[in-house]
Design a protein around this motif. Sequence first.
Motif, mmCIF file in Angstrom:
data_model
loop_
_atom_site.group_PDB
_atom_site.id
_atom_site.type_symbol
_atom_site.label_atom_id
_atom_site.label_comp_id
_atom_site.label_asym_id
_atom_site.label_seq_id
_atom_site.Cartn_x
_atom_site.Cartn_y
_atom_site.Cartn_z
ATOM 1 N N SER A 282 -7.673 4.325 7.594
ATOM 2 C CA SER A 282 -8.118 3.789 6.313
ATOM 3 C C SER A 282 -9.584 3.360 6.393
ATOM 4 O O SER A 282 -10.185 3.374 7.468
ATOM 5 N N PHE A 283 -10.142 2.996 5.262
ATOM 6 C CA PHE A 283 -11.504 2.452 5.188
ATOM 7 C C PHE A 283 -11.387 0.961 4.902
ATOM 8 O O PHE A 283 -10.652 0.556 4.006
ATOM 9 N N GLU B 251 -5.356 3.544 -9.460
ATOM 10 C CA GLU B 251 -5.360 2.133 -9.069
ATOM 11 C C GLU B 251 -5.028 2.035 -7.580
ATOM 12 O O GLU B 251 -4.225 2.803 -7.062
ATOM 13 N N PHE B 252 -5.661 1.063 -6.906
ATOM 14 C CA PHE B 252 -5.366 0.844 -5.494
ATOM 15 C C PHE B 252 -4.121 -0.036 -5.375
ATOM 16 O O PHE B 252 -4.199 -1.257 -5.353
ATOM 17 N N LEU B 253 -2.964 0.613 -5.318
ATOM 18 C CA LEU B 253 -1.689 -0.094 -5.239
ATOM 19 C C LEU B 253 -0.842 0.506 -4.118
ATOM 20 O O LEU B 253 -0.882 1.714 -3.879
ATOM 21 N N GLU B 254 -0.059 -0.368 -3.469
ATOM 22 C CA GLU B 254 0.829 0.100 -2.399
ATOM 23 C C GLU B 254 1.758 1.204 -2.892
ATOM 24 O O GLU B 254 1.994 2.193 -2.198
ATOM 25 N N ASP C 51 -8.389 3.350 1.173
ATOM 26 C CA ASP C 51 -8.199 1.946 0.827
ATOM 27 C C ASP C 51 -6.987 1.401 1.572
ATOM 28 O O ASP C 51 -5.984 2.099 1.745
ATOM 29 N N SER C 52 -7.048 0.151 1.993
ATOM 30 C CA SER C 52 -5.968 -0.429 2.802
ATOM 31 C C SER C 52 -4.676 -0.658 2.022
ATOM 32 O O SER C 52 -3.589 -0.626 2.603
ATOM 33 N N LEU C 53 -4.759 -0.899 0.710
ATOM 34 C CA LEU C 53 -3.531 -1.048 -0.076
ATOM 35 C C LEU C 53 -2.792 0.284 -0.179
ATOM 36 O O LEU C 53 -1.565 0.335 -0.071
#
Length: 244
Positions: A189-190, A140-143, A167-169
């Motif tokens: 990042s992308f 998952e894209f999570l901080e 991913d930015s997150l």
Amino acid sequence: RGIAQVASENHYAIQIATGKDEKERLNAISQMVYGKRVDGLIFLYAQENDPLVKLVVDEQFPFLILGKSLSPFIPLVDNDNIQAGFDATEYFIKKGCSRIAFIGGAKKLFVTQDRLKGYEQALQENQLPLDTHRTFFADEFLEEKGYNFSKQLFKYDPQTDAIITTDSLLAEGVCNYLNEHQLDVPVLSFDSVNPRLNLAAYVNINSLALGRTSFETILQIISDTKENRQICYRQLIAHEIVEK
């Protein structure tokens, strides 16, 4: 936004199909296809052996993938993600970095596989070692994923001198870890808009152009289907590295 712009210009409404798992998504897509509720479909992701894609291929329903497919007969719009991963890695290599980490999304996604491949190719071409301990994948894209991976990374190699995130997150979690531990390590990042993060650079994947081209292409596919024409459209949208 790109999809919505071209849809509006051509007097189309957009429906979004979601679901908490593959079964729910398949059910939503089946109702759209068999009930003729929509004229065409744009898939916003690409992964191996996708039953949703198989459904629309079997039904010869107008669709395209915003991403990659291994089949030469699947219409798609995408970036050259192998080249983008290569360029991102070489950006750091040219800055003198040699212990570069890679944090990507789920490994089953083609976009992750391709950016990883580009990263590995750049290291090999520059005679730098491939170390799997420096590569991480988030389901998952999570901080918090970016933060936790950073913790593992610096425990393994405190001398890590650059980090690529897809991913930015994830990048935000990485930056939080670096700030907390007062580490001066450049991060890339992308994204498509300038991320509000302390990054060295980002790979602009031009999402607006991806969206606009996707909708222009699905309109052409819908028209071709009505005319019994079979043309496979495959288009690549350029990327660029933007220094912060």
